[in-house]
Design a protein around this motif. Structure first.
Motif, PDB file in Angstrom:
ATOM      1  N   UNK A   1      -6.038 -13.871  29.078  1.00 45.75           N
ATOM      2  CA  UNK A   1      -7.262 -13.581  29.006  1.00 45.75           C
ATOM      3  C   UNK A   1      -7.752 -12.474  29.712  1.00 45.75           C
ATOM      4  N   UNK A   2      -5.965 -11.287  29.316  1.00 45.78           N
ATOM      5  CA  UNK A   2      -6.426 -10.259  29.837  1.00 45.78           C
ATOM      6  C   UNK A   2      -6.598  -9.383  28.758  1.00 45.78           C
ATOM      7  N   UNK A   3      -6.388  -9.930  27.389  1.00 42.21           N
ATOM      8  CA  UNK A   3      -6.861  -9.018  26.224  1.00 42.21           C
ATOM      9  C   UNK A   3      -8.132 -10.186  25.948  1.00 42.21           C
ATOM     10  N   UNK A   4      -8.158 -11.094  26.260  1.00 47.47           N
ATOM     11  CA  UNK A   4      -9.152 -12.028  24.572  1.00 47.47           C
ATOM     12  C   UNK A   4     -10.507 -12.197  25.464  1.00 47.47           C
ATOM     13  N   UNK A   5     -10.077 -11.689  27.163  1.00 47.82           N
ATOM     14  CA  UNK A   5     -10.640 -12.587  28.274  1.00 47.82           C
ATOM     15  C   UNK A   5     -10.960 -13.836  29.347  1.00 47.82           C
ATOM     16  N   UNK A   6     -11.815 -14.217  30.058  1.00 50.72           N
ATOM     17  CA  UNK A   6     -11.619 -15.526  30.295  1.00 50.72           C
ATOM     18  C   UNK A   6     -12.596 -16.097  28.950  1.00 50.72           C
ATOM     19  N   UNK A   7     -13.378 -16.209  28.748  1.00 46.92           N
ATOM     20  CA  UNK A   7     -14.158 -16.573  27.796  1.00 46.92           C
ATOM     21  C   UNK A   7     -13.336 -16.630  26.104  1.00 46.92           C
ATOM     22  N   UNK A   8     -12.522 -15.966  25.779  1.00 43.06           N
ATOM     23  CA  UNK A   8     -11.698 -15.729  24.064  1.00 43.06           C
ATOM     24  C   UNK A   8     -13.095 -15.058  23.473  1.00 43.06           C
ATOM     25  N   UNK A   9     -13.471 -14.000  23.800  1.00 44.43           N
ATOM     26  CA  UNK A   9     -14.393 -13.106  23.563  1.00 44.43           C
ATOM     27  C   UNK A   9     -13.444 -11.935  22.217  1.00 44.43           C
ATOM     28  N   UNK A  10     -12.816 -12.162  22.934  1.00 42.40           N
ATOM     29  CA  UNK A  10     -12.043 -10.490  22.731  1.00 42.40           C
ATOM     30  C   UNK A  10     -12.792  -9.447  23.419  1.00 42.40           C
ATOM     31  N   UNK A  11     -12.453  -8.289  23.157  1.00 38.49           N
ATOM     32  CA  UNK A  11     -12.906  -6.670  23.110  1.00 38.49           C
ATOM     33  C   UNK A  11     -11.398  -6.312  23.930  1.00 38.49           C
ATOM     34  N   UNK A  12     -12.217  -4.893  23.920  1.00 34.57           N
ATOM     35  CA  UNK A  12     -10.996  -4.063  24.654  1.00 34.57           C
ATOM     36  C   UNK A  12     -10.168  -4.701  25.959  1.00 34.57           C
ATOM     37  N   UNK A  13      -9.242  -4.172  26.438  1.00 33.43           N
ATOM     38  CA  UNK A  13      -7.910  -4.491  26.900  1.00 33.43           C
ATOM     39  C   UNK A  13      -6.785  -3.588  27.307  1.00 33.43           C
ATOM     40  N   UNK A  14      -5.668  -3.769  27.439  1.00 37.11           N
ATOM     41  CA  UNK A  14      -4.430  -3.043  27.591  1.00 37.11           C
ATOM     42  C   UNK A  14      -3.984  -4.044  27.008  1.00 37.11           C
ATOM     43  N   UNK A  15      -4.307  -4.048  25.913  1.00 38.30           N
ATOM     44  CA  UNK A  15      -3.500  -4.767  24.971  1.00 38.30           C
ATOM     45  C   UNK A  15      -3.807  -4.493  23.829  1.00 38.30           C
ATOM     46  N   UNK A  16      -5.189  -4.143  23.819  1.00 34.07           N
ATOM     47  CA  UNK A  16      -5.610  -3.040  22.263  1.00 34.07           C
ATOM     48  C   UNK A  16      -7.207  -4.107  22.278  1.00 34.07           C
ATOM     49  N   UNK A  17      -7.582  -4.178  21.345  1.00 40.47           N
ATOM     50  CA  UNK A  17      -8.283  -4.658  21.013  1.00 40.47           C
ATOM     51  C   UNK A  17      -8.768  -5.714  20.289  1.00 40.47           C
TER      52      UNK A  17
END
Length: 187
Positions: A52-68
């Protein structure tokens, strides 16, 4: 002698009760086996491996410290492809590999470390066992893939009902309910 037999019987009954509790852990915790979600173990791995650090808890993804990160809600990957992606990461992206020996002792996406070269995916912060990877793939398939926009019920399912993280979804759902109630018409 009667006292010795009584102690033995009591010990035997106690041992049987302990064995029964261990045999049915859900029942020992006051849970019904029919109420437990078999993908709860996958949700735990999703949290522990920091998916969830990158994909978010909901799995929609988006920007995160691991990338997009890509949306797991919109993915067309099969269970087997999700398993391979978690195991081996995605070359040329920030998606890390979670299996010890990936690209070294284990070929990934048909490649070894030399084949993948500068496109080598990063190593995850933790390694996962194959059964953990399968459970997280099952969790993604059952609770994330193909879902619409995240909602309050899904958020509470992930964080529990004591987290304020889900409040944003609760307030987003209320205006629709209030406007329908105020007009007397269904929307």
């Amino acid at each position: 002698m009667a006292n010795g037999k009584l102690s033995s019987i009591t010990a035997l009954i106690a041992a049987a009760a302990v064995a029964a509790a261990l045999w049915a852990p859900g029942a020992a915790l006051g849970q019904s086996a029919t109420n437990s979600d078999p993908t709860d173990a996958g949700k735990a791995v999703f949290k522990r491996a920091n998916c969830f650090g990158c994909h978010k808890w909901h799995g929609n993804g988006g920007g995160g410290y691991g990338g997009d990160a890509l949306s797991l809600r919109k993915t067309e990957l099969t269970r087997e492809q999700i398993t391979e992606t978690v195991s081996c990461g995605r070359p040329g992206t920030g998606m890390p590999f979670f299996v010890r020996g990936a690209y070294d002792t284990i070929k990934c996406h048909g490649m070894n470390r030399q084949d993948v070269g500068s496109q080598m995916p990063p190593e995850a912060g933790i390694f996962l066992r194959p059964n953990d990877i399968e459970t997280v793939a099952d969790y993604v398939i059952a609770h994330i893939k193909g879902r619409g926009e995240p909602n309050y019920a899904e958020c509470v399912g992930f964080f529990g009902d004591t987290s304020r993280v889900c409040d944003i979804y609760k307030t987003q759902a209320e205006p629709n309910a209030n406007s329908a109630a105020g007009t007397g018409k269904a929307q």
